[in-house]
Scaffold this motif. Structure first.
Motif: not given
Length: 100
Positions: A5-9, A15-16, A21-23
């Motif tokens: 769960a920590d890895d996914e977070r 990703e966010r 930063d780069d749309p």
């Protein structure tokens, strides 16, 4: 060892951050994800259908042992007599020659 769960977070946070930063990169990645979706995991039956290495080894060794047994039996058998030739046991042949 980290918790899944920590890895996914952490990945979601990265990703966010990249999206912010780069749309343009984000749009390109989204397009690629739509063109090449993740392949679904193989069903359980398909995973079980793979050959077990121990079973393959056992079958191969069994076939080799059977071939060795057949070859041994074939090579140790007495030769077949030729046409018109009478075969006598060695002891019987010795008796015949001593009586003559």
């Amino acid at each position: 060892m980290s918790h899944p769960a920590d890895d996914e977070r952490i990945l979601a946070d990265m990703e966010r951050g990249l999206t912010h930063d780069d749309p343009a990169l984000s749009a390109t990645m989204e397009t690629l994800n739509q063109q090449f979706p993740e392949q679904p995991e193989r069903p359980a039956k398909a995973r079980l259908s793979r050959r077990d290495p121990r079973l393959v080894t056992a079958v191969v060794l069994t076939v080799i042992a059977l071939l060795a047994l057949i070859l041994t039996a074939a090579l140790n058998s007495p030769p077949a007599p030729h046409d018109g030739e009478v075969t006598r046991p060695a002891a019987h042949s010795a008796e015949v020659t001593t009586h003559q």
